[in-house]
Design a protein around this motif. Structure first.
Motif, short mmCIF file in Angstrom:
data_model
loop_
_atom_site.label_atom_id
_atom_site.label_comp_id
_atom_site.label_asym_id
_atom_site.label_seq_id
_atom_site.Cartn_x
_atom_site.Cartn_y
_atom_site.Cartn_z
N ASP A 68 0.82 -1.21 0.00
CA ASP A 68 0.00 0.00 0.00
C ASP A 68 0.86 1.27 0.00
OD1 ASP A 68 -2.33 -1.47 0.01
OD2 ASP A 68 -2.54 -1.44 2.20
N SER A 69 2.14 1.12 0.34
CA SER A 69 3.06 2.26 0.31
C SER A 69 3.83 2.33 -1.00
CB SER A 69 4.05 2.16 1.49
OG SER A 69 3.36 2.22 2.73
N GLY A 70 3.47 1.46 -1.95
CA GLY A 70 4.06 1.53 -3.29
C GLY A 70 5.22 0.61 -3.55
N TYR A 71 5.44 -0.39 -2.68
CA TYR A 71 6.57 -1.29 -2.85
C TYR A 71 6.11 -2.66 -3.30
CZ TYR A 71 9.15 2.20 -0.17
OH TYR A 71 9.73 3.37 0.26
N ALA A 72 6.70 -3.16 -4.38
CA ALA A 72 6.49 -4.55 -4.77
C ALA A 72 7.30 -5.42 -3.81
CB ALA A 72 6.96 -4.77 -6.21
N ARG A 73 6.97 -6.72 -3.75
CA ARG A 73 7.64 -7.62 -2.79
C ARG A 73 9.16 -7.60 -2.96
NH1 ARG A 73 9.71 -9.82 0.74
NH2 ARG A 73 8.93 -11.41 2.17
N ALA A 74 9.62 -7.56 -4.19
CA ALA A 74 11.07 -7.56 -4.43
C ALA A 74 11.73 -6.25 -4.01
CB ALA A 74 11.35 -7.83 -5.91
N GLU A 75 10.92 -5.22 -3.78
CA GLU A 75 11.46 -3.90 -3.45
C GLU A 75 11.42 -3.60 -1.95
OE1 GLU A 75 9.97 -1.75 -7.61
OE2 GLU A 75 8.83 -1.48 -5.74
N LEU A 92 9.98 3.57 10.61
CA LEU A 92 11.06 3.35 9.65
C LEU A 92 10.76 4.02 8.30
CD1 LEU A 92 11.97 1.36 11.84
CD2 LEU A 92 12.48 -0.30 10.04
N LEU A 93 9.51 3.91 7.86
CA LEU A 93 9.13 4.55 6.60
C LEU A 93 9.22 6.07 6.71
CD1 LEU A 93 6.05 2.42 5.46
CD2 LEU A 93 8.35 2.43 4.48
N ASP A 94 8.84 6.60 7.87
CA ASP A 94 8.93 8.05 8.07
C ASP A 94 10.37 8.51 7.99
OD1 ASP A 94 7.71 10.67 8.91
OD2 ASP A 94 9.05 10.34 10.62
N TYR A 95 11.29 7.73 8.57
CA TYR A 95 12.70 8.10 8.50
C TYR A 95 13.19 8.08 7.06
CZ TYR A 95 17.73 8.13 9.14
OH TYR A 95 19.06 8.45 9.06
N ARG A 96 12.77 7.06 6.30
CA ARG A 96 13.17 6.98 4.90
C ARG A 96 12.63 8.18 4.11
NH1 ARG A 96 11.61 6.04 -0.03
NH2 ARG A 96 12.92 4.87 -1.47
N ARG A 97 11.40 8.57 4.37
CA ARG A 97 10.82 9.72 3.65
C ARG A 97 11.61 10.99 3.94
NH1 ARG A 97 5.77 6.96 4.51
NH2 ARG A 97 5.62 7.79 6.64
N ARG A 98 12.03 11.14 5.18
CA ARG A 98 12.80 12.33 5.54
C ARG A 98 14.21 12.28 4.96
NH1 ARG A 98 13.69 12.17 10.67
NH2 ARG A 98 12.43 10.39 11.31
N PHE A 99 14.75 11.07 4.81
CA PHE A 99 16.07 10.93 4.18
C PHE A 99 16.03 11.37 2.72
CE2 PHE A 99 18.83 8.36 1.44
CZ PHE A 99 20.07 8.70 1.93
#
Length: 352
Positions: free
Chosen positions: A159-166, A191-198
């Motif tokens: 739902d956050s836009g990632y395929a299983r391989a990603e 963890l996703l929030d940290y990635r978005r800020r990165f």
């Protein structure tokens, strides 16, 4: 006559005043003793070093007592348990992890447990070749299991836009401060929030200039990271692969072959390995593989985004086994480099 009466009254009242004084002194002494006893019971400090108390969901009152005694010892444990009960201790509220520091007042420790004021813990990992490996390290200090974390990834990441391989592109190694009781869903959200800020606007623009998506940058970074442990060489290797992509060449990255055959420890890639049929085998397929082959460090992602310009399109591990590589712009030079490395493998008796 009046003076005689007053004198007689004073004589009569003296014993009464002495009795009152003695009663007052005794009362003060009793209060002092009770205060001392109360202070001795309520104000002792933790001795014996720091100790963690972990109270799982659904714990009974008796199991909480057992945990306190087991972690703090019988004296401190029983005392904290009694003080917790005196503060209307509720097992459901106590659910959590608490660090009882050496020298901390036991009354304060009991109050923290009674009010559910947990001590934060660090969920951390710095190296992971798979989502499962990451989950094991990340949850090692948490109440939730690695299996629950991976299951939550399957539910949330698409739902956050990632395929299983990603999926491995969704996370960045770091130290995350959370509570021991954090749910897998909330942990993934953090963890996703940290990635978005990165992924700042500047980084997104750099990726776009390379013609890559954020996931593709993470995928290339994962290959670079598997290619060398030498952090100072990663930007150079990243540019080499970018040169190959730009020229439409196959990446021919050995780490992707190791991933495809399921053996990251291979030191010698054979012809049979290169023929492995897998979308991750970059000797058989053009472009990047479907997703990362490890969870790349953010420094390696920046090494891809900031890779310095050069014309190299070939590389081979140095024959001195230093971990560094020889680079070449033409195939003849590359072949000479490869022959020296293969000869050293033979000399050392390395077959795989």
């Amino acid at each position: 006559m009046m003076d005689e009466v007053n004198e007689n009254n004073n004589v009569v009242n003296r014993p009464r005043r002495r009795r009152l004084l003695l009663i007052l002194v005794a009362a003060i002494a009793v209060v002092a003793i009770l205060s001392a006893i109360g202070a001795a019971y309520l104000l002792p400090r933790r001795t014996g070093g720091d100790a963690w108390i972990r109270i799982p969901a659904g714990a009974s009152v008796e199991s909480i007592r057992d945990s306190l005694v087991s972690s703090l010892g019988s004296v401190d444990g029983e005392r904290v348990f009694s003080l917790w009960q005196l503060q209307n201790g509720d097992a459901a509220v106590a659910h959590g992890a608490y660090l009882i520091a050496d020298g901390e007042y036991l009354l304060k420790a009991a109050r923290r447990i009674a009010t559910g004021r947990q001590t934060p813990v660090n969920a951390v990992w710095s190296d992971a070749r798979s989502l499962d490996a990451m989950a094991e390290r990340l949850t090692s200090r948490l109440e939730c299991s690695a299996e629950d974390f991976v299951k939550a990834c399957d539910e949330i990441l698409p739902d956050s836009g990632y395929a299983r391989a990603e999926f491995m592109a969704a996370f960045l190694p770091n130290k995350y401060e959370v509570y021991w009781t954090v749910s897998p869903r909330d942990l993934i959200g953090k963890l996703l929030d940290y990635r978005r800020r990165f992924w700042t606007e500047e980084r997104r623009q750099k990726a776009a200039a390379l013609g890559l998506s954020e996931v593709e940058v993470a995928t290339l970074a994962s290959i670079v990271e598997e290619e060398t442990a030498k952090v100072d060489e990663r930007p150079k290797i990243a540019r080499l692969y970018l040169n190959r992509l730009k020229q439409g060449m196959m990446l021919q990255a050995d780490p992707t072959v190791k991933f495809a055959v399921g053996d990251p420890t291979l030191r010698r890639i054979s012809g049979a390995h290169l023929k492995c049929q897998s979308p991750y085998n970059t000797y058989q397929n053009h472009g990047l593989p479907p997703g990362p082959i490890r969870i790349a460090d953010q420094r390696t992602i920046d090494a891809v985004l900031d890779a310095p310009e050069h014309d190299y399109i070939f590389m081979c591990a140095k024959e001195d086994f230093s971990g560094y590589h020889n680079f070449a712009v033409d195939y003849a030079t590359h072949q000479a480099n490869a022959r020296r490395y293969q000869a050293e493998l033979d000399r050392r008796g390395i077959r795989n």
